[in-house]
Each structure stands twice: as C-alpha cells, then as structure tokens.
Design an enzyme around this catalytic site. Structure first.
Site, mmCIF file in Angstrom:
data_model
loop_
_atom_site.group_PDB
_atom_site.id
_atom_site.type_symbol
_atom_site.label_atom_id
_atom_site.label_comp_id
_atom_site.label_asym_id
_atom_site.label_seq_id
_atom_site.Cartn_x
_atom_site.Cartn_y
_atom_site.Cartn_z
ATOM 1 N N ASN A 194 0.838 -1.203 0.000
ATOM 2 C CA ASN A 194 0.000 0.000 0.000
ATOM 3 C C ASN A 194 0.871 1.251 0.000
ATOM 4 O OD1 ASN A 194 -1.828 2.152 1.687
ATOM 5 N ND2 ASN A 194 -3.065 0.800 0.430
ATOM 6 N N GLY A 224 -1.878 2.108 4.815
ATOM 7 C CA GLY A 224 -0.585 2.685 4.478
ATOM 8 C C GLY A 224 -0.712 4.050 3.826
ATOM 9 N N ARG A 243 -1.071 5.056 0.727
ATOM 10 C CA ARG A 243 -2.180 5.235 -0.229
ATOM 11 C C ARG A 243 -3.503 5.377 0.509
ATOM 12 N NH1 ARG A 243 -6.109 2.942 -3.765
ATOM 13 N NH2 ARG A 243 -5.907 3.732 -5.899
ATOM 14 N N CYS A 244 -3.701 4.559 1.546
ATOM 15 C CA CYS A 244 -4.942 4.638 2.323
ATOM 16 C C CYS A 244 -5.119 6.004 2.975
ATOM 17 C CB CYS A 244 -4.948 3.571 3.418
ATOM 18 S SG CYS A 244 -5.189 1.889 2.843
ATOM 19 N N MET A 245 -4.014 6.615 3.404
ATOM 20 C CA MET A 245 -4.092 7.874 4.153
ATOM 21 C C MET A 245 -4.198 9.099 3.255
ATOM 22 S SD MET A 245 -1.494 7.417 7.365
ATOM 23 C CE MET A 245 -0.022 7.352 6.324
#
EC number: 3.5.3.6
Length: 410
Positions: free
Chosen positions: A354, A397, A399-401
């Site tokens: 991620n 990670g 990308r998620c944030m």
C-alpha cells in the site's frame, strides 16, 4: 494549478506526478479508542496520538518537499459550514440523524451543543466523538442505554485518517461512496457537503456514484490506470453490484473510460481493499502481495453502444498477462518481500503493497517494510520512507491515508 487544470479533480492515472492531495490530521478520535471497542472501529490496536502525529508530519513534509499541495478534509468541511448558518444547522441535523440518535431530548441537547461551538471545533468534535459524560444534564431513554454505546452519545470516527475510502477521484469526477461498515458511513457526509457546497469543488465535478446506493463501494478498491482503463476491486468492502452501477454511470455519462477490470480478491481482513495487496508504482511496474493468480479472479466490463448494455466476461489469462494486454506493454510485478512466506505475509499485513506513487517510479512507503522497500530500489524505484509504529495500527498505508485530487497527465 488553475492554469494547468480546468477541473478541480484531475486523476487519469495512478502514477502521474501528484499535484494535490486530501489528508486528515490525526486527532483526538484516536484517544477515544479503548481495548473493548477498538475492533468495532476497525483498529487492531490503540495508536499513541503524539507519535502518530509525528509520523504523519513526516508524511506531510515529504509531500510538501515534492511540491504537492495539501488539502485537509476537516478544513474543507469547516470552510463550507462557516459560509452559512443555515448550512451549518442543516449539517448538524443530518449528522445527528445519521448517528441514529432517536430521543428528542438528546437530539435537541446535541443540536445546542454543536451550535455553540466554533465551526472548526464542531467538526473536530464530530470526528472525535461526544462522550456520555460530556452531556451531564441529558436524560437518556431506555433505548439509548440498551442499544447505544455505554461510552459515547456520538461515536468517534478514527477511520477519517484513511481519506482514500469515503470518496474517490476518477477522471474529472468522483464517487461518493457507500461504506461497507456502519461505523464508517458518517464519513461520507463530509464528502457530500464538500462537493455540493464548497466553492472550489461544487462546479464541474460529476458524481459517478453516490453514498445512498444500496451496495458498498470504497476508494481503496478504485484505481485509474489510464484515460481508458479502470481497475475496481471486489473485496471485503466493495460489492460486485457497485462495480456494475459505477460502470453504468460512467458509460451513460460518456466518461472517457472504455474498459473496467474487476479484480475479485478473497474477503479477508488482511486484504480488506485491493490496494492492500496491489498498487501501481511505475509505468510498467506493479507491486502485489503475490503474483499467484489464485488470489485474483478478473472480469472485464465494456459498453456495447449498439445494444446499450454492459458486456461482462470472465478473463481467463493470468494477472500479469491481463495487465500487459490492456496497458499495451510488458508488465513487471514486484511481490511483497519477494514472495517470502514469512516476510511477505508480515509486510503485507503492515501495508507493504500500500504505497503512494507521487511520480512515475517514485513512492512513499512505510519504513518498517524493509525487505519490500529494498526490492523496490533494486528495481529502480525511488522510495521515501516514513515511520509507522503508530499509523500502521489502523491497517492502512500511505495510499490509504491520502486521496489524490490532481495528478499530471501522462
């Protein structure tokens, strides 16, 4: 940026140089997690807020050092609500309604409570939650006590940290998503108000999918590979019906995308979204938890203009070959920790796949995934490392944030 891009949303790839991104500053909502309730809020442990903020600031500084403009979701919502008292009151009523507060007395006390806060403090409080002990004069009904939280009148929203999921940028438009878990559904109210009322976003942003749909769709499953091709995950959090609805909306509204690849992955906490096991990091390079095709069933959705129907076929080729065919180039897949059974599983769990591409061949990654990061560098990928002892406790990670708002076209 206004001179370069006529639209406030411009996402036609996963790897074009990142120009503008949406984040959330970790806040007091993380301090309202307890061992008894953290699983209900999709956290596997309790982050230490002070260190989580320090780690997040490293993330922010890397973005700024690479000339990425940063918007914060809480700031955009506050700007909307500060523009109109009537709009603020409407938002308060909707927020309380969607928090499923049923007792009139509690509703009225909460309306007064939120109305008396400054807009910034109100939005912060809505995210961090309202504890029962904060409303000392409130008379709760039996239903409030039996069916509500024993700790909170308004539950905290710790997953706002993961701005990737509540809405997603696709081309010049967005999806405002129907979140799979009840605990995350109020997050999308923020996106609704930003894209309906904020002066910078209320014009020229088509909405491809909306939050009141019956089936779930989350941004961690949405990928834009180029101006013709999308990849959408069917996962623990995104349902197949949503992929069809999104495809129908895009084709009906003549969005430029001609092909959608639906990647079905196992419904598993460790693989909650497609981007926990698969991301693009360069023109011809992807990272994946594994290249074993047992993890991916692939379906192709295209539009037949003659019949006005969506054609769906199951792809028999392997993942690498499918990507090569639709992208028109040879593809390399770097497996988490090279596919090592121990390190690969550990690093995938801690979001080794991620990563956030900020330019072709340049990513931000958690430093803890040292085996995978080294493999990236050995394959010519530039890696910016951020600490993650606390940020990783929510299973998301870089990308998620982050939600990319504008990327350079490639």
């Amino acid at each position: 940026m206004e001179e370069e891009y006529l639209n406030p949303i411009n996402i036609f790839s996963e790897i074009g140089r990142l120009k503008k991104v949406l984040l959330h500053r970790p806040g007091e909502e993380l301090e309202n997690l307890t061992p008894l309730i953290m699983k209900n809020f999709l956290f596997d442990d309790i982050p230490y807020l002070k260190v989580a903020r320090q780690e997040h600031e490293v993330f922010v500084n890397i973005l700024k050092d690479n000339s990425v403009e940063i918007e914060y979701v809480e700031d955009l919502v506050s700007e909307v609500l500060a523009s109109s008292v009537a709009l603020k009151n409407k938002f308060i009523s909707q927020f309380i309604l969607e928090a499923e507060i049923k007792t009139d007395g509690v509703i009225n006390i909460l309306k007064d409570y939120f109305s008396n806060l400054t807009v910034d403090n109100m939005v912060s409080k809505m995210i961090s939650g309202v504890a029962r002990e904060e409303l000392k004069d409130c008379e709760f009904s039996l239903d409030d006590w039996v069916n509500g939280s024993s700790l909170f009148v308004i539950d905290p929203m710790p997953n706002v940290l993961f701005t990737r999921d509540p809405f997603a940028s696709i081309g010049n438009g967005i999806t405002i998503n129907k979140m799979y878990t009840k605990v995350r559904r109020r997050e999308t109210i923020f996106a609704e108000y930003i894209f309906k009322y904020h002066s910078a976003y209320k014009e020229n942003v088509p909405i491809w999918f909306n939050r009141w749909e019956e089936t779930s769709l989350e941004g961690g499953d949405e990928f834009v590979l180029n101006k013709d091709l999308l990849v959408i995950g069917i996962s623990e959090r995104t349902e197949a019906g949503s992929v069809e609805k999104l495809a129908a909306s895009l084709f009906k509204n003549k969005a430029p995308f001609s092909t959608i690849l639906a990647f079905k992955i196992p419904k598993n906490r460790a693989y909650m979204h497609l981007d926990t096991v698969f991301t693009q990091i360069d023109y011809s390079v992807f990272t994946s938890f594994t290249s074993d095709d047992m993890y991916f069933s692939i379906y192709v959705l295209t539009y037949n203009s003659n019949s006005n129907k969506i054609n769906i076929k199951k792809e028999k080729a392997k993942l690498k070959d499918v990507l090569s065919f639709y992208l028109g180039r040879k593809i390399d897949i770097i497996k988490c920790a090279g596919g090592d059974l121990i390190h690969g599983a550990r690093e995938q769990w801690n979001d080794g796949a991620n990563v956030l591409a900020i330019a072709p061949g340049e990513v931000i990654a958690y430093s803890r995934n040292h085996v995978t990061n080294k493999l990236f560098e050995e394959n010519g990928i530039k890696v910016h490392r951020i600490p993650s002892s606390e940020l990783s406790r929510g299973r998301g990670g870089p990308r998620c944030m982050s939600m990319s708002l504008v990327r350079e076209d490639i």
